[in-house]
Design an enzyme around this catalytic site. Sequence first.
Site, short mmCIF file in Angstrom:
data_model
loop_
_atom_site.label_atom_id
_atom_site.label_comp_id
_atom_site.label_asym_id
_atom_site.label_seq_id
_atom_site.Cartn_x
_atom_site.Cartn_y
_atom_site.Cartn_z
N LYS A 1 0.89 -1.15 -0.02
CA LYS A 1 -0.09 -0.11 -0.10
C LYS A 1 0.85 1.26 0.12
O LYS A 1 0.54 2.05 -0.83
CB LYS A 1 -0.83 -0.06 1.33
CG LYS A 1 -2.19 0.86 1.30
CD LYS A 1 -3.02 0.71 2.29
CE LYS A 1 -2.67 0.63 3.60
NZ LYS A 1 -1.97 -0.72 4.27
N THR B 1 1.26 3.21 13.03
CA THR B 1 1.38 2.22 14.10
C THR B 1 2.72 1.55 13.81
O THR B 1 3.15 1.34 12.65
CB THR B 1 0.40 1.08 14.18
OG1 THR B 1 0.26 0.25 12.98
CG2 THR B 1 -1.01 1.92 14.35
N PRO C 1 6.36 -3.70 -9.81
CA PRO C 1 7.34 -4.59 -9.77
C PRO C 1 7.46 -5.04 -8.14
O PRO C 1 7.97 -4.17 -7.54
CB PRO C 1 8.46 -4.09 -10.38
CG PRO C 1 8.22 -2.76 -10.60
CD PRO C 1 6.97 -2.52 -10.53
N LYS D 1 -1.16 10.27 5.93
CA LYS D 1 -1.14 8.98 6.80
C LYS D 1 -2.35 9.00 8.07
O LYS D 1 -1.98 9.73 9.03
CB LYS D 1 0.09 8.48 7.30
CG LYS D 1 -0.01 7.12 7.90
CD LYS D 1 -0.38 5.99 6.96
CE LYS D 1 0.03 4.60 7.77
NZ LYS D 1 -0.27 3.64 6.86
#
Length: 238
Positions: A15, A41, A200, A37
């Site tokens: 992600k 964590t 990739p 963000k």
Amino acid sequence: MPVLVITGTGTEVGKTITTAAVAATAVAAGRSVAVLKAAQTGVRPDEPGDAQEVARLAGPVTTAELARYPEPLAPATAARRAGRAPVHPQEIAETAAKLATEHDLVLVEGAGGLLVRFDETGGTLADAAQLLGAPVLVVATAGLGTLNTTDLTARELRSRDLELAGVVIGGWPDSPDLAMRCNVTDLPEVAGAPLLGALPMGAGALAPADFRAAAPSWLAPRLDGMWDAEEFRGREAA
């Protein structure tokens, strides 16, 4: 698409690197970009988090982080164990909306999957996307099991009348196996949304200059790139 929410079908699916690729491609297209963000964590106060990693790879982007918790847990759990205030979907939406007044594109990166809890009331990234009325980009894995998790995520988005912008494969290997090659065809079908790219494997290990130069070739035109799903499918699914 001033705000794009980026989630995954789970954790460790690529992600953050996908967020960096979307940011780098948008910057290359001349757009100003902010990366939010929602909750970081598993990172100490003195360590760079996901937003900083996006900036390192993507280049000149604005970064924001609403909260940071030391243990690598779901945000609600990490906040509770740390004795700190949780992040609420309304805070995510308000911050993203403010950033959108100052930038062409705001990327909101979640934590883990779509329904990971951010607060004690069960608030999720999906709730923040609803408040924003923003489309959601889903990052999925390439291999066996991805059809189920992608389908579940897509169904949840549809149940909330949220737009699924598309799916990006977060890590595509040099030698894909049979399941991966089949998934190139099947992922957009189970998602009900287009395949918008494939990064990739190991893209995050590239030097930043190389990452920025290559990022547009990993993403489809809807994400400002030049990646062609049909060409990729024909080459990899054969």
